[in-house]
Design a protein around this motif. Structure first.
Motif, mmCIF file in Angstrom:
data_model
loop_
_atom_site.group_PDB
_atom_site.id
_atom_site.type_symbol
_atom_site.label_atom_id
_atom_site.label_comp_id
_atom_site.label_asym_id
_atom_site.label_seq_id
_atom_site.Cartn_x
_atom_site.Cartn_y
_atom_site.Cartn_z
ATOM 1 N N ARG A 111 0.851 -1.190 0.000
ATOM 2 C CA ARG A 111 0.000 0.000 0.000
ATOM 3 C C ARG A 111 0.887 1.240 0.000
ATOM 4 O O ARG A 111 2.017 1.205 0.458
ATOM 5 N N CYS A 112 0.336 2.348 -0.504
ATOM 6 C CA CYS A 112 1.157 3.547 -0.662
ATOM 7 C C CYS A 112 0.341 4.815 -0.484
ATOM 8 O O CYS A 112 -0.816 4.878 -0.879
ATOM 9 N N HIS A 113 1.004 5.857 0.058
ATOM 10 C CA HIS A 113 0.341 7.137 0.285
ATOM 11 C C HIS A 113 -0.109 7.804 -1.015
ATOM 12 O O HIS A 113 -1.092 8.525 -1.023
ATOM 13 N N ARG A 114 0.605 7.581 -2.119
ATOM 14 C CA ARG A 114 0.240 8.310 -3.342
ATOM 15 C C ARG A 114 -1.114 7.876 -3.871
ATOM 16 O O ARG A 114 -1.811 8.650 -4.515
ATOM 17 N N THR A 115 -1.511 6.617 -3.597
ATOM 18 C CA THR A 115 -2.840 6.170 -4.005
ATOM 19 C C THR A 115 -3.900 6.908 -3.193
ATOM 20 O O THR A 115 -4.916 7.339 -3.740
ATOM 21 N N ILE A 116 -3.653 7.087 -1.907
ATOM 22 C CA ILE A 116 -4.560 7.859 -1.051
ATOM 23 C C ILE A 116 -4.614 9.301 -1.554
ATOM 24 O O ILE A 116 -5.687 9.896 -1.644
ATOM 25 N N LEU A 117 -3.457 9.852 -1.890
ATOM 26 C CA LEU A 117 -3.390 11.225 -2.385
ATOM 27 C C LEU A 117 -4.190 11.370 -3.683
ATOM 28 O O LEU A 117 -4.945 12.326 -3.850
ATOM 29 N N ARG A 118 -4.022 10.411 -4.599
ATOM 30 C CA ARG A 118 -4.789 10.464 -5.855
ATOM 31 C C ARG A 118 -6.282 10.424 -5.557
ATOM 32 O O ARG A 118 -7.050 11.228 -6.092
ATOM 33 N N GLU A 119 -6.721 9.522 -4.696
ATOM 34 C CA GLU A 119 -8.147 9.429 -4.328
ATOM 35 C C GLU A 119 -8.620 10.721 -3.677
ATOM 36 O O GLU A 119 -9.708 11.206 -3.977
ATOM 37 N N TYR A 120 -7.792 11.289 -2.806
ATOM 38 C CA TYR A 120 -8.132 12.528 -2.120
ATOM 39 C C TYR A 120 -8.313 13.665 -3.127
ATOM 40 O O TYR A 120 -9.275 14.423 -3.057
ATOM 41 N N LEU A 121 -7.384 13.760 -4.079
ATOM 42 C CA LEU A 121 -7.499 14.782 -5.128
ATOM 43 C C LEU A 121 -8.760 14.577 -5.963
ATOM 44 O O LEU A 121 -9.453 15.543 -6.293
ATOM 45 N N GLU A 122 -9.051 13.321 -6.297
ATOM 46 C CA GLU A 122 -10.263 13.039 -7.071
ATOM 47 C C GLU A 122 -11.516 13.422 -6.291
ATOM 48 O O GLU A 122 -12.454 13.991 -6.845
ATOM 49 N N GLU A 123 -11.531 13.122 -4.992
ATOM 50 C CA GLU A 123 -12.695 13.450 -4.142
ATOM 51 C C GLU A 123 -12.889 14.958 -4.021
ATOM 52 O O GLU A 123 -14.018 15.441 -4.036
ATOM 53 N N THR A 124 -11.787 15.692 -3.879
ATOM 54 C CA THR A 124 -11.891 17.135 -3.620
ATOM 55 C C THR A 124 -12.030 17.962 -4.882
ATOM 56 O O THR A 124 -12.336 19.140 -4.805
ATOM 57 N N THR A 125 -11.802 17.356 -6.048
ATOM 58 C CA THR A 125 -11.870 18.138 -7.276
ATOM 59 C C THR A 125 -13.004 17.715 -8.206
ATOM 60 O O THR A 125 -13.153 18.272 -9.287
ATOM 61 N N SER A 126 -13.785 16.721 -7.805
ATOM 62 C CA SER A 126 -14.852 16.272 -8.713
ATOM 63 C C SER A 126 -16.159 16.982 -8.443
ATOM 64 O O SER A 126 -16.342 17.683 -7.510
#
Length: 144
Positions: A129-144
């Motif tokens: 598991r990796c933080h960048r996957t969380i970061l990508r999901e977070y960006l998708e959640e906050t920008t959609s």
């Protein structure tokens, strides 16, 4: 204008042509302490989006303990991830750190302006598991 795409990968996948990224994607490193060879694989690095040092240290300590108990590297990593509550702690950091919030806002603006981004760090997420996957999901959640 069309929104840019968002992807994530690890540096070795770029170096060994194991990943296909959009040709126009800006490769954004998201590590606290990049090596010189890491810099050659990315266009820029945003260290404020790497996990905070105390969380990384807690993770490393738990991972070492798990290895001592006989778990393989990937198993120890993932078990330590659960033990330290890594995802919740990293998400809290993204929300609480003004530097992280500013960096996320900048990336969100770039995506909205049509730029494609690929988040890059060291971890091979096929097994860990990796933080960048969380970061990508977070960006998708906050920008959609």
């Amino acid at each position: 204008m069309e929104r840019g795409t968002l992807a994530d990968t690890y540096v070795a996948a770029i170096q060994h042509d194991l990943v296909e990224l959009p040709a126009d994607a800006t490769r954004v490193g998201v590590v606290r302490q990049p090596t010189s060879w890491f810099h050659s694989a990315v266009d820029e690095n945003r260290p404020e989006l790497g996990p905070p040092a105390d969380l990384l240290e807690e993770m490393r300590d738990a991972e070492e303990e798990m290895k001592m108990q006989g778990l393989c590297e990937e198993g120890a990593h993932n078990a330590a991830w659960d033990r330290v509550g890594f995802e919740d702690a990293y998400r809290a950091y993204l929300e609480d750190s003004s530097e992280a919030r500013d960096a996320i806002a900048t990336l969100a603006d770039r995506l909205a302006a049509g730029e494609s981004l690929a988040l890059v760090c060291f971890e091979n997420t096929e097994k860990k598991r990796c933080h960048r996957t969380i970061l990508r999901e977070y960006l998708e959640e906050t920008t959609s």
